[in-house]
Design a protein around this motif. Structure first.
Motif, PDB file in Angstrom:
ATOM      1  N   GLY A   8      57.967  10.534 -25.196  1.00 38.50           N
ATOM      2  CA  GLY A   8      57.562   9.766 -26.361  1.00 38.50           C
ATOM      3  C   GLY A   8      58.025  10.469 -27.620  1.00 38.50           C
ATOM      4  O   GLY A   8      58.461  11.621 -27.597  1.00 38.50           O
ATOM      5  N   ILE A  63      55.306  10.630 -33.674  1.00 35.55           N
ATOM      6  CA  ILE A  63      53.984  10.009 -33.586  1.00 35.55           C
ATOM      7  C   ILE A  63      52.954  10.931 -34.221  1.00 35.55           C
ATOM      8  O   ILE A  63      52.892  12.122 -33.917  1.00 35.55           O
ATOM      9  N   SER A 103      47.307   8.507 -34.928  1.00 34.72           N
ATOM     10  CA  SER A 103      47.757   7.197 -34.463  1.00 34.72           C
ATOM     11  C   SER A 103      47.133   6.831 -33.121  1.00 34.72           C
ATOM     12  O   SER A 103      46.671   7.694 -32.363  1.00 34.72           O
ATOM     13  N   ASP A 104      47.142   5.535 -32.831  1.00 37.27           N
ATOM     14  CA  ASP A 104      46.621   5.039 -31.560  1.00 37.27           C
ATOM     15  C   ASP A 104      47.461   5.552 -30.391  1.00 37.27           C
ATOM     16  O   ASP A 104      46.935   5.876 -29.330  1.00 37.27           O
ATOM     17  N   TYR A 105      48.769   5.648 -30.608  1.00 40.92           N
ATOM     18  CA  TYR A 105      49.637   6.142 -29.540  1.00 40.92           C
ATOM     19  C   TYR A 105      49.327   7.602 -29.206  1.00 40.92           C
ATOM     20  O   TYR A 105      49.377   8.002 -28.037  1.00 40.92           O
ATOM     21  N   TYR A 106      49.014   8.410 -30.200  1.00 30.79           N
ATOM     22  CA  TYR A 106      48.651   9.804 -29.947  1.00 30.79           C
ATOM     23  C   TYR A 106      47.374   9.861 -29.108  1.00 30.79           C
ATOM     24  O   TYR A 106      47.284  10.636 -28.148  1.00 30.79           O
ATOM     25  N   LYS A 123      46.261   7.615 -27.063  1.00 29.96           N
ATOM     26  CA  LYS A 123      46.587   7.197 -25.702  1.00 29.96           C
ATOM     27  C   LYS A 123      47.302   8.312 -24.936  1.00 29.96           C
ATOM     28  O   LYS A 123      47.101   8.483 -23.736  1.00 29.96           O
ATOM     29  N   ALA A 125      53.997  12.579 -29.421  1.00 31.27           N
ATOM     30  CA  ALA A 125      53.539  12.118 -28.113  1.00 31.27           C
ATOM     31  C   ALA A 125      53.541  13.242 -27.090  1.00 31.27           C
ATOM     32  O   ALA A 125      52.682  13.290 -26.202  1.00 31.27           O
ATOM     33  N   LEU A 159      55.845   6.799 -23.481  1.00 29.26           N
ATOM     34  CA  LEU A 159      55.231   6.250 -24.678  1.00 29.26           C
ATOM     35  C   LEU A 159      56.330   5.817 -25.650  1.00 29.26           C
ATOM     36  O   LEU A 159      57.502   6.148 -25.461  1.00 29.26           O
ATOM     37  N   PRO A 160      55.973   5.082 -26.699  1.00 30.00           N
ATOM     38  CA  PRO A 160      56.987   4.656 -27.664  1.00 30.00           C
ATOM     39  C   PRO A 160      57.770   5.844 -28.218  1.00 30.00           C
ATOM     40  O   PRO A 160      57.216   6.923 -28.462  1.00 30.00           O
ATOM     41  N   GLY A 170      52.372   0.984 -23.792  1.00 30.40           N
ATOM     42  CA  GLY A 170      52.471   0.383 -25.119  1.00 30.40           C
ATOM     43  C   GLY A 170      53.209  -0.942 -25.045  1.00 30.40           C
ATOM     44  O   GLY A 170      54.379  -1.030 -25.407  1.00 30.40           O
ATOM     45  N   ASP A 183      49.123  -1.266 -21.326  1.00 33.37           N
ATOM     46  CA  ASP A 183      48.522  -0.684 -22.528  1.00 33.37           C
ATOM     47  C   ASP A 183      47.456   0.350 -22.186  1.00 33.37           C
ATOM     48  O   ASP A 183      46.945   1.025 -23.084  1.00 33.37           O
TER      49      ASP A 183
END
Length: 249
Positions: A69, A73, A77-80, A82, A105, A163-164, A194, A227
């Protein structure tokens, strides 16, 4: 790692000693002179040493999953979040977590694994804009050459969770897909975490690559998307069977 420190293999450099180019760049640079005739045989020995170092550090790692990822990030953030949850769940499932060892990430997944008492691995790379491994790495190996590092990501992992991310993330993702497609690796689940981020790419794969015969129907199911970090771990445990990319109408 102190601010401003540059890692070059096992060597740390600061100030005027920081090089203007990386080892990979010098290897791939097509210079006009014949110096490479004398230097390239010695580079082979250094490359060999990187493989030996990586194999030695990871040979007894046990079951592991590589997580990729973006380094960009942010921790809020939401991605972090996750990524942290993913790392924790993988550790609780008995997997070591392997990342590129950087921020974003990668740091998130390492943090989740480390805080859960699992094994957190970082495979760093010599880059002009990154210095050292994140503080959640328990086992760290720094590489000069991308290709040696990329071998470790695949060789010691039972699957990928992605991840993104940007070009580097896509590079790792599609290399794994290609290795699976050509049967260089088998039973290797690849999970994308994601859905909103990955859906446009998956639509292109389905509506363009498959529709124009550039890939086959089985290739669609090499990529699983979710997700939910818990679902990602279940897909890894199950070998990637579950979700998938739908064929276009």
């Amino acid at each position: 790692m102190e601010r401003g420190t540059y890692r070059k293999g096992a060597t740390s450099l600061r100030g005027r000693h920081v090089p203007n180019t990386t080892t990979d760049q010098r290897l791939l640079d097509q210079s006009q002179d014949t110096d490479w005739v004398h230097s390239d045989p010695w580079r082979v020995m250094r490359i060999q040493a990187e493989f030996v170092e990586g194999f030695g550090a990871l040979a007894e790692l046990g079951p592991a999953v590589s997580v990729f990822g973006s380094a960009r990030i942010k921790p809020d953030s939401d991605y972090y979040a996750k990524g942290v949850e993913l790392g924790r769940l993988l550790a609780e499932a008995g997997y070591a977590v392997i990342t590129g060892g950087g921020p974003g990430a990668m740091e998130a997944a390492n943090k989740g694994a480390s805080e859960a008492g699992g094994t957190s691995v970082g495979l760093g790379i010599e880059l002009p804009f990154e210095a050292g491994l994140n503080p959640y790495v328990d086992i760290g190996v720094n590489f000069r050459y991308f290709f040696a590092r990329k071998t470790m990501f695949v060789k010691y992992a039972q699957g990928y969770v992605v991840l993104p991310g940007g070009f580097g993330t896509l590079d790792e993702l599609f290399e794994a897909v290609t290795l699976a497609q050509t049967q260089k690796i088998t039973s290797f689940p690849i999970v994308l975490l994601g859905r909103a981020f990955w859906e446009p790419m998956l639509t292109f794969i389905s509506d363009t690559l498959l529709a124009q015969g550039m890939i086959g129907e089985p290739d669609l199911h090499r990529l699983q998307v979710t997700d939910d970090p818990a679902e990602a771990v279940r897909l890894i445990i199950g070998g990637g069977v579950g979700l998938g990319v739908s064929r276009p109408e």
